[in-house]
Every structure is written in C-alpha cells, then in structure tokens.
Design a protein around this motif. Sequence first.
Motif, PDB file in Angstrom:
ATOM      1  N   MET A  44      -7.291   0.600  -0.798  1.00 16.45           N
ATOM      2  CA  MET A  44      -6.174   1.595  -0.356  1.00 16.45           C
ATOM      3  C   MET A  44      -5.375   1.838  -1.438  1.00 16.45           C
ATOM      4  O   MET A  44      -4.095   2.695  -1.492  1.00 16.45           O
ATOM      5  CB  MET A  44      -5.257   1.122   0.906  1.00 16.45           C
ATOM      6  CG  MET A  44      -6.072   0.838   2.092  1.00 16.45           C
ATOM      7  SD  MET A  44      -5.102   0.415   3.635  1.00 16.45           S
ATOM      8  CE  MET A  44      -6.319   0.300   4.641  1.00 16.45           C
ATOM      9  N   VAL A  57      -6.475  -4.075   0.738  1.00 13.20           N
ATOM     10  CA  VAL A  57      -5.532  -3.521  -0.083  1.00 13.20           C
ATOM     11  C   VAL A  57      -5.971  -2.913  -1.445  1.00 13.20           C
ATOM     12  O   VAL A  57      -5.458  -1.487  -1.640  1.00 13.20           O
ATOM     13  CB  VAL A  57      -4.539  -4.663  -0.618  1.00 13.20           C
ATOM     14  CG1 VAL A  57      -3.599  -4.458  -1.764  1.00 13.20           C
ATOM     15  CG2 VAL A  57      -3.809  -5.140   0.514  1.00 13.20           C
ATOM     16  N   PHE A  64      -3.437  -0.373   7.055  1.00 17.57           N
ATOM     17  CA  PHE A  64      -3.710  -1.738   6.587  1.00 17.57           C
ATOM     18  C   PHE A  64      -3.336  -2.713   7.543  1.00 17.57           C
ATOM     19  O   PHE A  64      -4.365  -3.667   7.852  1.00 17.57           O
ATOM     20  CB  PHE A  64      -2.669  -1.957   5.432  1.00 17.57           C
ATOM     21  CG  PHE A  64      -2.690  -3.348   5.213  1.00 17.57           C
ATOM     22  CD1 PHE A  64      -3.555  -3.817   4.294  1.00 17.57           C
ATOM     23  CD2 PHE A  64      -1.426  -4.241   5.749  1.00 17.57           C
ATOM     24  CE1 PHE A  64      -3.842  -5.121   4.199  1.00 17.57           C
ATOM     25  CE2 PHE A  64      -1.694  -5.421   5.216  1.00 17.57           C
ATOM     26  CZ  PHE A  64      -2.646  -5.974   4.347  1.00 17.57           C
ATOM     27  N   GLY A 102      -3.650  -0.248  -3.332  1.00 15.96           N
ATOM     28  CA  GLY A 102      -2.349  -1.071  -3.254  1.00 15.96           C
ATOM     29  C   GLY A 102      -2.456  -2.259  -3.994  1.00 15.96           C
ATOM     30  O   GLY A 102      -3.179  -2.384  -4.901  1.00 15.96           O
ATOM     31  N   VAL A 133       0.881  -1.218  -0.173  1.00 12.89           N
ATOM     32  CA  VAL A 133       0.056   0.030   0.034  1.00 12.89           C
ATOM     33  C   VAL A 133       1.100   1.240  -0.024  1.00 12.89           C
ATOM     34  O   VAL A 133       2.207   1.293   0.232  1.00 12.89           O
ATOM     35  CB  VAL A 133      -0.925   0.098   1.158  1.00 12.89           C
ATOM     36  CG1 VAL A 133      -1.826  -1.137   1.268  1.00 12.89           C
ATOM     37  CG2 VAL A 133      -0.267  -0.128   2.309  1.00 12.89           C
TER      38      VAL A 133
END
Lengths: 362, 362
Positions: free
Chosen positions: A313, A310, A252, A315, A244
């Motif tokens: 975010m 993830v 996270f 990521g 991330v």
Amino acid sequence: MTVEAGCILANIQAAADEVDALFPLSLASEGSCQIGGNLSTNAGGTAVLRYGNTRDLVLGIEAVLPDGRVLNDLGGLRKNNTGFDLKHLFIGAEGTLGIITAAVIKLFPKPTARATALVACTGPDPALALYARMRGQTADTLSTFEYIDRLGLQMVIDHAPGCSDPMAETHPAYCLIELTGNGAQADLDARLEAALEAAYEAEEIIDAVIGASEAQKDALWALRENLSEAQKPEGASIKHDVSVPVSRVADFIREATQACMEHMPGLRPCPFGHFGDGNLHFNLSRPVDMADADFLAEYSTFNRIVHDIVHQMGGSFSAEHGIGTFKRAELRRYKDPVALELMEQIKAVLDPGQLMNPGKVL
Amino acid sequence: MTVEAGCILANIQAAADEVDALFPLSLASEGSCQIGGNLSTNAGGTAVLRYGNTRDLVLGIEAVLPDGRVLNDLGGLRKNNTGFDLKHLFIGAEGTLGIITAAVIKLFPKPTARATALVACTGPDPALALYARMRGQTADTLSTFEYIDRLGLQMVIDHAPGCSDPMAETHPAYCLIELTGNGAQADLDARLEAALEAAYEAEEIIDAVIGASEAQKDALWALRENLSEAQKPEGASIKHDVSVPVSRVADFIREATQACMEHMPGLRPCPFGHFGDGNLHFNLSRPVDMADADFLAEYSTFNRIVHDIVHQMGGSFSAEHGIGTFKRAELRRYKDPVALELMEQIKAVLDPGQLMNPGKVL
C-alpha cells in the motif's frame, strides 16, 4: 522557546503553559522522556493530526558532530533560505549523525475550548468516511481522530482501574474525536454535534457519547490512553507501528486482520491509534489458550504478513517509533534502495569513524 | 495530491479547489511559476503564517540524482520514521543536489470565511504589540499579518491602477490582517472586530478599515499585492529579503531604517512584508533627485549595513528568496561555518562531479 536536550517534555509543556502558550507534543512517556530524544526520534503522539510530528515543531537545533564541531542553528527564525536545511537531517536520525544538544521549539496559542466525543461504528470503513466528514466539516479544529477496536476497549474496561464502557451496548469499533479551538466553547460544541448528527444520518456512526464536562472528556481520553497498558494482562502481544496513506487505512485494517487471522485462528488483533494520520498500532494479542513463548515464536512471521501488506500500500513499517536495533533488518528489506544508499553515503561522510550510536538504524 | 515538477502553481491551486480543498502556497508569480521551482527554492509567500513554507506542505518527493538514480518518496505518508528525512535535503537546495521531478503535496480544508482589515499604527513597535494580540486573541485563524510602510502605500496609491487610500488621514504604517476559518462568517467578523477594538483601546492602532464585502477585501489586498510593482516608477531600489526572530522585527525596522538614513540622507526606505513571519522585504528607493546608477553603486554598501544588523539579531540575509548566484558571497560571510562545511561535505558526496546547477549556492 530554547530548550536543552535534557529537558523533560512535561516540564517544557508546563513552561509553555505558564506563558499561556501550548507546546503540542504529547506522548504517554511525557513525564520522563527528554526533548533531545523526542527530536532524535522525530516523536509522534496524539497531537500530530493538528500540529505535525516533532520535526514540524522545531525552528532550529544545536548539534555536536562526531568530530566535535558544533552546528549552531538556534536563531529561532521562521524563514531562512540560506542553503540546505540541515536540522531535518539530524531530527529523526536517532543520534547516528551527531547529538542534538538544544533546540528552539515553536509555541502555539493555547486552545481555550475542547469538544470531545467517543463514537461507535461498524468498522474501519465507516470510520474512514467519518474522518473525511470531520475533516471537511470541522477543518482545522479537528485535533484528534483515534481508532479503537472493540477488543481493545474491552481490555481497557476489564483491566484499567476506573474505566468503564460509556455506552449501553457493545459495538465493533470506536473513534475518539476531539476538536480544539480558541473561540467559545458553545461554538465548538455546536460544530461537533452538527457533524455527528450528519454522520448518524449517513449511517457512519451508530452511537456517540459527548463529554459534557472536563471530567467526562478526561474519562473518554482514559479509554484511549490505557490501551497499551491494558493489553499486557491478556498475555504476549506482537506489535506493529505502521502507516499507510490515510485513504488506505480502512483497507489496511481489514486486509491485515484477515491475513493474520488466517495464519492463526483464535488470534486477537487489536488495531488502534492515530487513524487520522494513517498510523495504526496494529497489535496482536495471543489466542486465549496459547502459551506466550509459542506465540512470540511467530513474531517475525506476523511482521512479514503485516509489513508486506503495508508495503504493497506504499506504507511504512515504522511510522513513529523509528528503527533502533530492532527494525534494522526491516529497513534493509523495505526501504527504497536509493534512499538507503543515500543514507549510507551521508552517514559515511558525516561519521566516517562510525562513532555515533553504533549498531542503530544502518 | 501527486504533482509533476512542471505543474504551474495556479493550476495546482485550481485542481485543489475543484475537490473543495486548499493548496495554500500563494505567490505573486503563481500564474507562471512551477511547483518544481517552488520546492527547490522552498518558496514562502503570503500564507506562511498559517500554513508554513513550501517544505511544510510536502509529504514526499521524487528526485533524480546526479548519477541518474531516482529517489522515490511518493508514498504520501503523513508519518514515516525509517531513517534520515531525505526530502528536506532536496527541498530548498536550489537544484544543487539533484532535480525534484514530482511531489506529493498536502491539501487542507478550504476556508469558508475570511475577515480582512487594514489598520493604521504609529510604527513598527505598536505593530508588534498588535501582532502579539492578534496571535493570542485570534489564534489559528490568523492567516495574514503583513506590514506596509506609509511610503510604500503612497507609491501604490500613486502608481497602481485602481488603488486608493482607504483612510481619510495619512498614517506612518499599516498592517494588512486577515483571519480565515471554517465557521460562520459572522463569528470570524466578530473575532476580528473584538480584537481590533481592544487594540484601539490599547493604542496599538489609530485607525482601521474592515472589508465589508469580498470586493472591499480584495481592494485591501491589492494595496499589498501592488507594493513591489509600485516601487519601480520611483526609480532604482536596493532590495533585501531578511528575517529576524519575530520578537525583534520592530527593532530591526527601526535600527536598519536609521542606519541607512544616516548613510544616505534623502533615502526612501520602504520596509514591507511578512511581519508575522519575521520576514521583511527591506527595500530602499533612491533619493528623489539621485541618478539610478549613482544609487545602485551603493548596493553592496547598503547590503552590508542591513545584513550586519540582521546578523547581529541572529537573523537571515535570505529569508525566502534563496541564494542563487547573487548571494553566494553573503552565504560565505554570514553562514555558520560548520553549517557551510556540512553543506560542502554533502554536496561533494552527492554530486562529486559538480554537475547540478553549477555556480549556484555553494
């Protein structure tokens, strides 16, 4: 240095060392892995924070294309703006566009000093504050910032030969920090100590052990290096290699831990890894009294929980381990659709016969 | 930091500075150039030695494709091994595959100290020995290693307002050296002085001026920064932006100077630039008594002489300035034919209608 694809990474490191230089790529498998594989997978490792991923360590490659043509880019130039940068297309493509057969790699000045500490903190949030402080106060000397959960450290203490807890009390989380530099050892020690004193004042850390000798530094590193292996005697684990933005890494850990624990009370999350790169190995050990098979039946469910967080975010579900065959479905699910289409277009034009590493990535 | 393509580079530098960080890309045109152009051309500049080219300063991009699709890679991840690295295909492609509309760029800790020196040496060979020494002794703090021929320095002294020779005697060649770091200024000064003392003992340098104040450091930099402009009053010049492996850079200066002088006695070669990157601006000023037009009629002849020498050394005829329209013929002549075919294949599949920046590069 020009290397053929079959060179063992450790031999390359040794060859660099012989000329008083550093090839910084460093991985657990360095004694057996070959540089061709490192290039094809854009390997990460423990020196990314300072030196970048494998693709950042390369000046050029030689690659054999599916139709037998040979792309030769072994000039060893640091600057060359003559058209598309083709090497980056092959590096990290996992052999699906051609086979990398040689490379010119960058060497770096060999650090003459290192200062190493294991620090304890109350969790990922103060660890992130500490990371920001270290990055500001120790700047380019900061080479390592690895996160270790208490559960992971406990497993290392319990299972790794010769490893023991360097602190008198137990703490929720730890960071392994290393500065490297080419100045005097005393200067580097002073910088580390000053930063850690300030971190202690700011309540970012609650304890710290500084390696006073090379042996002590190695012992602190052993706590990190034995983490993967030490999880095995604890039974099955479900693994994630995620990244991330660095600013979200504490969020996270907190959110993913909570979501996984809600799904399976008794689960033993063991987040660790390259905190300073935003890359965590978010490994889940099974509850103590659950059968391995029952736990592993939940593999894709946990993948979904973790990878969805993830993805929200911004990521990546595969930070350094790549796609292979195992994560092809995740690629279809999470990859930007335009990027996926571009990959397929490029694959089709470079390898129309689908000869290269079939069944991988795409 | 996430930036749109139209951001002026100097404004990005200022925004980074406001949060006590550094965006290291630095060019003569930074007050007017836009980051989108810097990305499309993979701009170089004076900070490449320490921080890399523009492509090394980027975490991700957004690009609009010829068919209107938008590639979104603005996640800001430091590690992401999920398929081909597409950003590197667009960076440096000079807009021929799509238009970069935004990017996430890397910020770095802002150096707190700099140590700057102009040193004199007898020519490119001792300069190369000095570079190797500086790289070894000052390691990652070495941020600048620029070469200036005496003729170039003389032009700056003669034509640039406020510039004067900082040394009492004239010398054949000079290097501008700067170390930057985050430690104490005194430490950095001591490292520079120690390295230069050793270089003097080894007869790599014959004189040195160390900037004792920020104003003096700026004055040393002005000698380098005014080089391009100071050549103009001396009449027409024929320019080359070439790179060779760093180990060959002294050979290149020697051989190319000799070959050009043999072709045109009275020619005034003025090699300067990013010696530590193996990248030289090998500019040729016309003989004092020749008409500009007569001299410029020899443009392609000199290009051939210089680029052939570069090519024999495995170098590049366009290190940081790219291809555009001007160097398309050189691309056809010198580029690895397999690389050229791959570029054409990729261009054809991504932009079948030849819509993007037609007439450029390919």
